[in-house]
Design an enzyme around this catalytic site. Structure first.
Site, PDB file in Angstrom:
ATOM      1  N   THR A 250      -0.901   7.500  -0.698  1.00  0.00           N
ATOM      2  CA  THR A 250      -2.206   7.402  -1.368  1.00  0.00           C
ATOM      3  C   THR A 250      -3.047   6.247  -0.830  1.00  0.00           C
ATOM      4  O   THR A 250      -4.253   6.188  -1.069  1.00  0.00           O
ATOM      5  CB  THR A 250      -2.017   7.163  -2.876  1.00  0.00           C
ATOM      6  OG1 THR A 250      -1.390   5.877  -3.037  1.00  0.00           O
ATOM      7  CG2 THR A 250      -1.140   8.228  -3.516  1.00  0.00           C
TER       8      THR A 250
ATOM      9  N   ASP B   3       4.664  -6.745   9.450  1.00  0.00           N
ATOM     10  CA  ASP B   3       5.707  -6.434  10.432  1.00  0.00           C
ATOM     11  C   ASP B   3       5.682  -7.411  11.598  1.00  0.00           C
ATOM     12  O   ASP B   3       6.721  -7.835  12.101  1.00  0.00           O
ATOM     13  CB  ASP B   3       5.525  -5.001  10.963  1.00  0.00           C
ATOM     14  CG  ASP B   3       5.989  -3.961   9.957  1.00  0.00           C
ATOM     15  OD1 ASP B   3       6.767  -4.318   9.050  1.00  0.00           O
ATOM     16  OD2 ASP B   3       5.578  -2.797  10.080  1.00  0.00           O
TER      17      ASP B   3
ATOM     18  N   ARG C 220       0.859  -1.184   0.000  1.00  0.00           N
ATOM     19  CA  ARG C 220       0.000   0.000   0.000  1.00  0.00           C
ATOM     20  C   ARG C 220       0.890   1.228   0.000  1.00  0.00           C
ATOM     21  O   ARG C 220       1.710   1.392   0.898  1.00  0.00           O
ATOM     22  CB  ARG C 220      -0.868   0.033   1.270  1.00  0.00           C
ATOM     23  CG  ARG C 220      -1.928  -1.000   1.305  1.00  0.00           C
ATOM     24  CD  ARG C 220      -3.012  -0.657   2.300  1.00  0.00           C
ATOM     25  NE  ARG C 220      -2.535  -0.314   3.629  1.00  0.00           N
ATOM     26  CZ  ARG C 220      -3.332   0.003   4.626  1.00  0.00           C
ATOM     27  NH1 ARG C 220      -4.633   0.054   4.448  1.00  0.00           N
ATOM     28  NH2 ARG C 220      -2.851   0.278   5.803  1.00  0.00           N
TER      29      ARG C 220
ATOM     30  N   ASP D 179       0.177  -4.033  12.136  1.00  0.00           N
ATOM     31  CA  ASP D 179       0.675  -4.361  10.795  1.00  0.00           C
ATOM     32  C   ASP D 179       1.046  -5.844  10.743  1.00  0.00           C
ATOM     33  O   ASP D 179       2.018  -6.277  11.371  1.00  0.00           O
ATOM     34  CB  ASP D 179       1.894  -3.488  10.478  1.00  0.00           C
ATOM     35  CG  ASP D 179       2.331  -3.662   9.037  1.00  0.00           C
ATOM     36  OD1 ASP D 179       2.569  -4.815   8.617  1.00  0.00           O
ATOM     37  OD2 ASP D 179       2.422  -2.661   8.313  1.00  0.00           O
TER      38      ASP D 179
HETATM   39  C1  PRP Z   1      -1.190  -5.293   4.363  1.00  0.00           C
HETATM   40  C2  PRP Z   1      -1.986  -6.574   4.353  1.00  0.00           C
HETATM   41  C3  PRP Z   1      -2.799  -6.455   3.095  1.00  0.00           C
HETATM   42  C4  PRP Z   1      -3.050  -4.974   3.030  1.00  0.00           C
HETATM   43  C5  PRP Z   1      -4.469  -4.728   3.460  1.00  0.00           C
HETATM   44  O1  PRP Z   1      -0.133  -5.365   3.508  1.00  0.00           O
HETATM   45  O2  PRP Z   1      -1.183  -7.712   4.380  1.00  0.00           O
HETATM   46  O3  PRP Z   1      -2.140  -6.904   1.934  1.00  0.00           O
HETATM   47  O4  PRP Z   1      -2.155  -4.343   3.943  1.00  0.00           O
HETATM   48  O5  PRP Z   1      -4.768  -3.387   3.315  1.00  0.00           O
HETATM   49  P1  PRP Z   1      -5.826  -2.850   2.270  1.00  0.00           P
HETATM   50  O6  PRP Z   1      -7.024  -3.748   2.374  1.00  0.00           O
HETATM   51  O7  PRP Z   1      -6.099  -1.453   2.746  1.00  0.00           O
HETATM   52  O8  PRP Z   1      -5.204  -2.892   0.926  1.00  0.00           O
HETATM   53  P2  PRP Z   1       0.918  -4.159   3.376  1.00  0.00           P
HETATM   54  O9  PRP Z   1       0.507  -3.254   2.272  1.00  0.00           O
HETATM   55  O10 PRP Z   1       1.136  -3.537   4.721  1.00  0.00           O
HETATM   56  O11 PRP Z   1       2.206  -4.890   2.867  1.00  0.00           O
HETATM   57  P3  PRP Z   1       3.083  -6.030   3.572  1.00  0.00           P
HETATM   58  O12 PRP Z   1       2.259  -7.288   3.594  1.00  0.00           O
HETATM   59  O13 PRP Z   1       4.256  -6.127   2.666  1.00  0.00           O
HETATM   60  O14 PRP Z   1       3.456  -5.562   4.958  1.00  0.00           O
HETATM   61  N1  URA Z   2      -2.645  -3.858   6.896  1.00  0.00           N
HETATM   62  C1  URA Z   2      -2.295  -4.376   8.090  1.00  0.00           C
HETATM   63  O1  URA Z   2      -1.319  -5.129   8.201  1.00  0.00           O
HETATM   64  N2  URA Z   2      -3.043  -4.037   9.148  1.00  0.00           N
HETATM   65  C2  URA Z   2      -4.107  -3.233   9.074  1.00  0.00           C
HETATM   66  O2  URA Z   2      -4.754  -2.977  10.096  1.00  0.00           O
HETATM   67  C3  URA Z   2      -4.450  -2.704   7.827  1.00  0.00           C
HETATM   68  C4  URA Z   2      -3.704  -3.049   6.747  1.00  0.00           C
END
Ligand code: PRP
Ligand code: URA
Length: 209
Positions: free
Chosen positions: A108, A203, A104, A200
């Site tokens: 944005t 993380d 994400r 997160d």
């Molecule tokens: C997190 C999660 C989803 C996304 C959900 O990933 O694992 O993929 O956010 O959010 P959304 O529904 O608002 O799109 P992130 O973008 O943090 O990436 P990561 O898995 O690499 O930490």
């Molecule tokens: N992605 C995450 O990992 N946690 C949240 O709460 C939202 C998006």
């Protein structure tokens, strides 16, 4: 409109509680994600078709049932979705695994694709997209679109925790996709984090940040 299945099994609720706890470290968090993936995978695969085959037990010949129909594919959304693959593969060892990399954009909040590698026969497989979190729904919506653009026709989405906003976005964008969640939380906060959520997921799984 795709159906939404909220799993109410006590084991699922129990394990999600410990995932949410901020004092749960990465090792335990990973184990919980794996265990939840197995428990949820059990429900997601509940309606798989069966076919009869003839086998011989040590006692007699018999007709018994095995999974039939489309071959399966598991598609984790990187990176946090990776944590759900092992649990799913322990249920479905013959499934192939495709990967869709999305993050994400912090400004944005829009999903940006950085990787996509799918089984070559993706159009013939029933795909289960896995990601622990469904927040705004932007990532899942985009991931499912990438799969469709590459020929996928049969897709389910499985997330451990969802926000109502994300469920709605995916339902509207992909009305033929059924969504399986371990729970639907209250809302998103101003940073698009799920409340109460678990923070997160990527993380916490990988010990980054
Ligand atoms: C997190 C999660 C989803 C996304 C959900 O990933 O694992 O993929 O956010 O959010 P959304 O529904 O608002 O799109 P992130 O973008 O943090 O990436 P990561 O898995 O690499 O930490
Ligand atoms: N992605 C995450 O990992 N946690 C949240 O709460 C939202 C998006």
């Amino acid at each position: 409109m795709g159906k939404v299945f909220v799993m109410d099994h006590p084991l699922i609720k129990h394990k999600i509680t410990f995932m949410r706890d901020k004092n749960t470290g990465s090792k335990e968090f990973r184990e919980l994600v794996k265990e939840l993936s197995m428990l949820m995978g059990y429900e997601v695969t509940r309606n798989l078709p069966l076919e009869d085959i003839e086998i011989e037990t040590p006692v007699s010949k018999t007709t018994s049932q095995v999974i039939a129909g489309k071959k399966l594919g598991i598609v984790p959304i990187l990176r946090a979705g990776l944590g759900m693959v092992e649990g799913m593969l322990s249920l479905l060892p013959a499934a192939k695994v495709g990967h869709v990399g999305l993050y994400r954009d912090p400004e944005t909040l829009e999903p940006v694709e950085y990787y996509c590698k799918l089984p070559s026969d993706v159009e013939e497989r029933e795909l289960i997209v896995v990601d622990p979190m469904l927040a705004t729904g932007g990532s899942a919506k985009a991931a499912i679109k990438f799969l469709r653009d590459r020929g996928a026709t049969s897709i389910k989405l499985m997330c451990i925790i969802a926000a109502p906003e994300g469920v709605k976005v995916v339902q509207e964008a992909h009305p033929d996709v059924d969504i399986y969640v371990g729970g639907i939380d209250e809302k998103l906060n101003d940073h698009a984090y799920i409340v109460p959520g678990l923070g997160d997921a990527g993380d916490r799984l990988f010990g980054t940040k």
